[in-house]
Design an enzyme around this catalytic site. Sequence first.
Site, PDB file in Angstrom:
ATOM      1  N   ASP A   7       0.977  -1.412  -0.065  1.00 19.24           N
ATOM      2  CA  ASP A   7       0.019  -0.128   0.075  1.00 19.24           C
ATOM      3  C   ASP A   7       1.018   1.401   0.026  1.00 19.24           C
ATOM      4  OD1 ASP A   7      -2.210   1.827   0.243  1.00 19.24           O
ATOM      5  OD2 ASP A   7      -1.998   1.633   2.605  1.00 19.24           O
ATOM      6  N   GLU A   9      -0.344   4.848   1.005  1.00 19.71           N
ATOM      7  CA  GLU A   9      -0.395   5.979   2.056  1.00 19.71           C
ATOM      8  C   GLU A   9      -0.791   5.298   3.242  1.00 19.71           C
ATOM      9  OE1 GLU A   9      -3.316   9.081   1.174  1.00 19.71           O
ATOM     10  OE2 GLU A   9      -3.772   8.055  -0.627  1.00 19.71           O
ATOM     11  N   GLU A  15      -0.834  10.101   4.866  1.00 14.91           N
ATOM     12  CA  GLU A  15      -2.160  10.193   4.169  1.00 14.91           C
ATOM     13  C   GLU A  15      -2.269  11.418   3.719  1.00 14.91           C
ATOM     14  OE1 GLU A  15      -4.448   7.667   3.868  1.00 14.91           O
ATOM     15  OE2 GLU A  15      -3.771   6.125   5.263  1.00 14.91           O
ATOM     16  N   ARG A  46     -15.915  12.792  -0.424  1.00 13.15           N
ATOM     17  CA  ARG A  46     -14.752  13.900  -0.039  1.00 13.15           C
ATOM     18  C   ARG A  46     -15.160  14.695  -1.377  1.00 13.15           C
ATOM     19  NH1 ARG A  46      -9.946   9.211   0.100  1.00 13.15           N
ATOM     20  NH2 ARG A  46      -9.378   9.505   2.273  1.00 13.15           N
ATOM     21  N   SER A  90      -2.452   0.879  -4.798  1.00 12.01           N
ATOM     22  CA  SER A  90      -2.895   2.080  -4.213  1.00 12.01           C
ATOM     23  C   SER A  90      -4.184   2.575  -4.745  1.00 12.01           C
ATOM     24  CB  SER A  90      -1.929   3.456  -3.996  1.00 12.01           C
ATOM     25  OG  SER A  90      -2.348   4.438  -3.470  1.00 12.01           O
ATOM     26  N   ASP A  91      -5.362   2.897  -3.821  1.00 17.93           N
ATOM     27  CA  ASP A  91      -6.294   3.286  -4.085  1.00 17.93           C
ATOM     28  C   ASP A  91      -6.191   4.970  -4.451  1.00 17.93           C
ATOM     29  OD1 ASP A  91      -8.025   1.104  -4.515  1.00 17.93           O
ATOM     30  OD2 ASP A  91      -8.493   1.186  -2.451  1.00 17.93           O
ATOM     31  N   LYS A 133      -7.072  -3.798  -5.266  1.00 20.92           N
ATOM     32  CA  LYS A 133      -5.811  -4.450  -4.400  1.00 20.92           C
ATOM     33  C   LYS A 133      -6.010  -6.116  -4.688  1.00 20.92           C
ATOM     34  CE  LYS A 133      -4.945  -0.454  -1.715  1.00 20.92           C
ATOM     35  NZ  LYS A 133      -4.424   0.035  -0.498  1.00 20.92           N
ATOM     36  N   ASP A 152      -1.988  -0.818   5.464  1.00 21.76           N
ATOM     37  CA  ASP A 152      -2.397  -0.554   6.925  1.00 21.76           C
ATOM     38  C   ASP A 152      -3.824  -0.287   7.099  1.00 21.76           C
ATOM     39  OD1 ASP A 152      -2.599   1.586   5.207  1.00 21.76           O
ATOM     40  OD2 ASP A 152      -2.563   3.166   6.726  1.00 21.76           O
ATOM     41  N   ASN A 155      -9.063  -1.583   3.265  1.00 18.38           N
ATOM     42  CA  ASN A 155      -8.742  -1.903   1.782  1.00 18.38           C
ATOM     43  C   ASN A 155      -7.739  -2.628   1.329  1.00 18.38           C
ATOM     44  OD1 ASN A 155      -7.393   0.310   2.021  1.00 18.38           O
ATOM     45  ND2 ASN A 155      -7.751   1.536   0.096  1.00 18.38           N
TER      46      ASN A 155
END
Length: 200
Positions: A7, A9, A15, A46, A90-91, A133, A152, A155
Amino acid sequence: MYITCLDLEGVLVPEIWIAFAEASGIPELKRTTRDEPDYDKLMTWRLGVLKEHGLGLKEIQETIAKIDPVPGAKEFLDKLRELSQVIIISDTFTQFAKPLMKKLGWPTIFCNSLEVAPNGEITGFKMRCEKSKLTTVKALQSIGYQTIASGDSHNDLGMIRASKAGFLFRSTDQIKADNPDLPAYETFDELFDAIKKAMD
């Protein structure tokens, strides 16, 4: 043949949304995939907050330009790439990731993309594939690779559990408590040793 899937972030860099929440003075944007398992729901929310405050890609990129990798992250990646191929899954979005990849020595990253209007407003987002992922890890396995994964957040659990070895890294107490069978580490040295051992 191994590929290590990491991952981004919270693992290699801070982050992005937390940094932007602090820079913009909008505390609700501190919500991340550690708090909300449904990524589509989180991103849609967001984008609504950004629109409400009249903020767009330019403002977020200005914050990202000031973000440095977690201390030791670049050295960890360099050392890890001597052991195996490494892919960051990563997302996040290409428009966010590029300056961070430069600071990390241009590792390979698979991520998503934002839809941005000419005025810089972020109007939507395009996910590379569903459950990106987990889907990516399974695709790598289908072409003959064994995967080792670490992350972490909620997801990351799919790719961690689907891999030959998987580790939580700098995760939350809640995620660690909910997944007591997953080894959890706090330092790059510990994670490197665990990955190396998994490949023996």
